[in-house]
Design a protein around this motif. Structure first.
Motif, mmCIF file in Angstrom:
data_model
loop_
_atom_site.group_PDB
_atom_site.id
_atom_site.type_symbol
_atom_site.label_atom_id
_atom_site.label_comp_id
_atom_site.label_asym_id
_atom_site.label_seq_id
_atom_site.Cartn_x
_atom_site.Cartn_y
_atom_site.Cartn_z
ATOM 1 N N THR A 43 2.368 1.492 -3.456
ATOM 2 C CA THR A 43 1.481 2.016 -4.407
ATOM 3 C C THR A 43 1.230 3.680 -4.264
ATOM 4 O O THR A 43 1.299 4.599 -5.220
ATOM 5 N N ALA A 44 1.171 4.095 -3.210
ATOM 6 C CA ALA A 44 0.923 5.465 -2.805
ATOM 7 C C ALA A 44 1.820 6.377 -3.343
ATOM 8 O O ALA A 44 1.695 7.485 -3.805
ATOM 9 N N GLU A 45 3.262 5.943 -3.133
ATOM 10 C CA GLU A 45 4.519 6.724 -3.328
ATOM 11 C C GLU A 45 4.336 6.659 -4.994
ATOM 12 O O GLU A 45 4.730 7.639 -5.452
ATOM 13 N N GLU A 89 1.808 6.522 -6.844
ATOM 14 C CA GLU A 89 0.892 7.343 -7.599
ATOM 15 C C GLU A 89 1.153 8.906 -7.262
ATOM 16 O O GLU A 89 0.963 9.692 -8.192
ATOM 17 N N ARG A 98 0.809 -1.154 -0.019
ATOM 18 C CA ARG A 98 0.027 0.050 -0.041
ATOM 19 C C ARG A 98 0.809 1.181 0.120
ATOM 20 O O ARG A 98 0.534 2.259 -0.532
ATOM 21 N N ARG A 121 -0.136 -4.365 -5.883
ATOM 22 C CA ARG A 121 -1.463 -4.197 -5.338
ATOM 23 C C ARG A 121 -2.461 -4.878 -6.026
ATOM 24 O O ARG A 121 -3.563 -5.038 -5.329
#
Length: 955
Positions: free
Chosen positions: A730-732, A734, A727, A750
């Protein structure tokens, strides 16, 4: 007069409709930002601070160029551009006056802004499509006599999604389109912005989709970017202004049709000399400016009620201080408007001659000049003849040096700088000052247009004017010489800029991308110069890669490699060209043989020349290709070499990138402890020194490293830790905005996580995100993975037929791309589906090649492939073979420390033993494996194990 020393706390100054906000370094006109370059802003600030005083040329140059010696002409050009930005001279308004040879003064009344300054209206000009985003000029073009027309055209655009403004060159199509697009209520009406796409600089019509993507700031690395573009805009609400479509009319028509059919929220405002002729188009022929009828008693007030005369008077006042149209001159001004057919550009060009001839003499000269010119060209449309004759008349009024400069400027595509113009036009270094003075004259005569981009002054010829100048260049037999000079300038620019230690060359060279394209086309074309061509291609490689212009990079690098002379073989130039060619092919054609050949050659040359940066690029790319072939041992060897080379560079980012690839190689060889440790170390190094780099590898390899960590943790049975890492990465990805990084995160971590946790709604959303992103970015391998993941989702939802179809479709695409590494996990998924349906032979055919490779090379899927082979044997009734395969799977997983894969193999083996009545042995086997888990007990595999243990005895 303002005494700035008396108001040290001043937040800005106001004069006329302008507010100069010094702290924000912003200039506002009626509350809207006016784009100025940094030099022009410094010049204006000093003039405002000393309003009413003569400021010497030396003081102005020192303020704008404190650490650089500049010639007087450079200052003159910047002041001329500044005056144009202020509309100095329009309607008789004067802001800046010149005392020749001494300096300049701001003569408008100035007041001090002592309170908090009003911020500029926010415009997200540096972003891609989004709320308020745009790439429009900062100043709305001043239109004369078009207000009612703008409103009418707005209503037409509201009713139809494609409006094409048609008419001859010089009629004002672009100005009219920009006035419409830049209306505040219109820019606010489109959630994803209003975007100007300037097509006039395109040489190769096939580049039209690429230029559109560039304007929208979208990375489109695919050979054909249009499908990705259409997908990217599918759900957008935006207005596209496609300017100067006529020379790429077929390509624009195809693009417009695709968008109208597939992107319902996109509207198109086009300008062209002819309609696009596609369904849904509304073509509008732009009218000329009206002039009064011939009358010797016409008064100035009466004449100025007509837009053609009003425009003429405004431009004459701008060119000549103190000009006011008199009653005596009004009939002649009207005559000029009529003889020029009401063409705005022709009227502006003519008005520049008022100071030299006066209005009446000017009218007589135009009559004498235009009537024979028009009469001799009956085959051309009337307004085309008029504009051509007017341009020719304006050209004849230029001095011989001005004519020479004007002609040579025609080789520039998409604008130029004073420096680049000097390189093309100056015969000797001593001519530099002369070129600057001549340029100022061309600007005052409306033949050269200044504008500011990225804080720097750029100049351009309007497309109509450039076409005329190019014809004159051809008539004088100067095309080859001027094109050569422009190509040599571009070669020297990329060579010198690439040596800049701070990487600032990217912005400098990116602004010249259209000129670089033109230079490459000339240099590689008939009559070009292959020596200049190959040098320019090598120097352009970093910018083409950085801008994701990968198909273009492939095209030019391949041409350059093929054109290398014997003397250039085995040189640093060949090294750069081969490496760039290999990188471009790797990203566009995945595992092509030529990519490997080019990278191998580049690596050998780089090692010979001790060029560690290029050697590192080649090694990392070769390792990635070997991964795709599942040749993990060779990939590990390449990654280790890369780490050694990176260590020698002393560059922390380079070392982090190499360690990221090493960690991936270790993970794919199922050396999970080493992989997780190496991945964490790589991410820490990259995170510490993150900066822009070729193909954005700083971002990509940071995600690469974390993907390795997340995958390794999952294999080790540290499921909750893996989920948290997934998680976070994936945030990084995005937040980083890099499409390859985000596709990497979604594909490897993810989306599989959501499927493994049976979070099917989240899986559906994430797979759709991956598919859209891969389509938009032209990343075919990731798109194939999205299709296969969609198939696995369908299987888990019980739609087995759709699941099989999507899995097979995804695998077919991956096989076509020769990407075995991406394909193997999905082969296992498809085989499991076929086993569960009793189709064991089909399942064996699906995994046979992958299983054979695993026997040779091992790897991260070897345990799961053994488990599937055991399930296949069991399904075919061969319990002995099944047990042997499953025992090997359990032993292999335990040896690798892959607790998750050991659990799955133990479940299959336990079920086999329980079916034979060996319940106790089954319970002991599975129970021992289950007991070693410390987290992630809600995962489906662990819940399944718990249920089996309960059914076999005490859990």
């Amino acid at each position: 007069m303002v005494d700035v020393t008396a108001v040290p706390a001043a937040s800005g100054f106001a004069f006329g409709p302008f507010r100069l906000l010094t702290a924000q370094r912003a200039l506002l006109r009626d509350g809207r930002p006016v784009r100025l370059g940094g030099r022009a802003f410094d010049i204006l600030t000093l003039l405002v601070e000393r309003a009413g005083q003569l400021v010497s040329r030396q003081d102005l140059a020192l303020r704008a160029w404190p650490d650089t010696h500049v010639i007087d002409g450079t200052l003159t050009v910047h002041v001329a551009a500044l005056r144009r930005a202020l509309d100095d001279g329009l309607a008789g308004t004067r802001y800046i006056v010149n005392t020749p040879g001494q300096g300049y003064a701001l003569v408008a009344p100035v007041t001090v802004i002592e309170g908090p300054a009003s911020p500029a209206r926010s415009v997200a000009a540096g972003s891609g499509p989004g709320l308020g985003a745009n790439n429009l000029p900062s100043q709305t073009p001043r239109l004369v006599g078009r207000d009612t027309l703008v409103g009418d055209l707005r209503r037409r655009l509201d009713k139809r999604r494609l409006l094409t403004l048609i008419g001859p060159g010089g009629i004002g199509k672009t100005a009219l389109a920009l006035a419409m697009a830049m209306a505040e209520d219109l820019t606010d009406a489109y959630a994803d912005g209003v975007w100007l796409v300037e097509l006039g600089a395109i040489i190769d019509p096939r580049l039209a989709p690429t230029v559109l993507a560039q304007a929208l700031r979208l990375a489109m690395p695919a050979d054909d970017p249009l499908p990705g573009l259409v997908n990217a805009l599918r759900d957008k609400q935006m207005l596209l202004v496609l300017d100067n479509c006529e020379h790429v009319i077929e390509q624009v028509a195809f693009i417009a049709t695709s968008l109208l059919e597939n992107a319902p929220g996109v509207r198109i405002l086009a300008t062209s000399r002819e309609p696009l002729r596609i369904e849904g188009e509304q073509a509008y022929r732009v009218p000329s400016l009206e002039s009064p009828a011939d009358s010797p008693r016409l008064a100035a007030a009466q004449a100025l009620a007509f837009p053609a005369v009003q425009l003429f008077a405004e431009r004459a006042a701008s060119a000549m201080a103190g000009f006011v149209l008199t009653d005596a001159d009004a009939p002649s001004a009207a005559r000029i408007g009529r003889v020029l057919d009401g063409l705005p550009l022709a009227i502006e060009l003519a008005a520049a001659g008022v100071e030299r001839f006066g209005v009446q003499d000017l009218a007589a000269r135009l009559d004498a000049r235009l009537e024979p010119a028009v009469a001799d060209r009956r085959a051309a449309p009337a307004r085309h003849r008029t504009l051509g004759a007017t341009l020719d008349w304006s050209y004849q009024l230029l001095s011989a040096p001005e004519q020479s400069l004007f002609r040579r400027l025609s080789v520039f595509m998409g604008g130029f700088t004073l420096e680049s113009a000097t390189a093309v036009a100056a015969e000797t270094p001593e001519d530099t000052a002369t070129v600057a003075d001549l340029m100022t004259g061309l600007m005052l005569k409306s033949l050269v247009t200044p504008h500011f981009a990225n804080g720097e002054l750029r100049l351009r010829l309007l497309e109509t004017t450039r076409a005329f100048a190019l014809r004159k260049l051809a008539e004088h037999g100067e095309i080859q010489a001027a094109s050569r000079r422009q190509a040599v300038y571009c070669r020297d620019l990329v060579d010198s800029a690439a040596k800049a230690a701070d990487g600032a060359f990217l912005a400098v060279v990116a602004a010249e991308i259209d000129n670089i394209r033109a230079a490459l086309a000339w240099a590689f074309g008939p009559g070009g110069d292959e020596e200049v061509a190959t040098a320019l291609a090598a120097g352009s490689a970093p910018i083409l890669l950085h801008m994701y212009l990968l198909p273009e990079c492939h095209h030019w690098m391949a041409k350059a490699v093929d054109a290398l002379s014997d003397a250039d073989r085995g040189t640093r130039r060949e090294m750069v060209l081969q490496c760039a060619l290999g990188l471009a092919l790797m990203y566009t054609q995945s595992t092509s043989d030529r990519a490997q050949q080019a990278l191998t050659r580049a690596c050998a040359l780089a090692e010979a020349f001790d060029e560690r940066g290029w050697q590192l690029q080649a090694l990392l790319a070769l390792a990635a290709i070997r991964h795709r072939f599942e040749d993990f041992d060779e990939a590990l060897a390449l990654a280790k070499r890369a780490v050694s080379v990176a260590t020698l560079t002393g560059d922390g980012l380079a070392l982090g990138r190499a360690q990221a690839v090493l960690s991936s190689a270790l993970m794919l060889l199922a050396r999970y402890d080493e992989a997780v440790a190496a991945g964490r170390e790589a991410h820490q190094k990259i995170d510490a020194v993150r900066q822009a780099h070729i193909i954005r590898e700083g971002t990509i390899h940071a995600i690469y490293a974390q993907v390795t960590v997340a995958a390794g943790l999952w294999a080790q049975g540290r499921l909750a830790s893996s989920a948290r890492t997934t998680r976070a990465l994936t945030a990084e990805a995005e937040a980083g905005g890099d499409p390859v990084s985000l596709c990497l995160a979604l594909t490897w971590c993810r989306c599989p996580l959501a499927l493994r946790l049976d979070d099917l709604d989240a899986a559906e959303r994430l797979i759709a995100q991956l598919q859209a992103l891969a389509e938009k970015s032209g990343l075919r391998a990731y798109l194939a993975c999205a299709v296969a993941l969609e198939g696995q989702l369908a299987v888990q939802r019980g739609d087995l037929a759709r699941g099989e179809a999507r899995l097979r479709a995804g695998l077919a695409a991956l096989d076509e791309a020769r990407n075995a590494m991406f394909a193997t996990p999905h082969r296992i998924d498809l085989a499991q589906l076929l086993i569960d349906q009793g189709r064991a032979d089909e399942a064996l055919a699906v995994v046979a090649e992958a299983a054979a490779r695993a026997e040779t090379h091992g790897g991260w899927c070897a345990t799961e492939l053994l488990r599937v082979q055991g399930e296949i044997a069991l399904s075919k009734g061969d319990a002995g073979l099944a047990e042997a395969a499953l025992n090997r799977a359990v032993a292999r997983a335990r040896h690798e420390g892959a607790l998750t894969w050991e659990l799955r193999a133990a479940i299959s083996l336990g079920q086999l033993r329980a079916a034979r009545g060996e319940t106790r042995q089954a319970h002991d086997l599975l129970g021992e494996v289950h007991a070693r888990f410390t987290e992630g007990f809600d995962a489906p595999d662990l819940r399944r194990a718990q249920a089996l243990l309960a059914s076999w005895g005490t859990a």
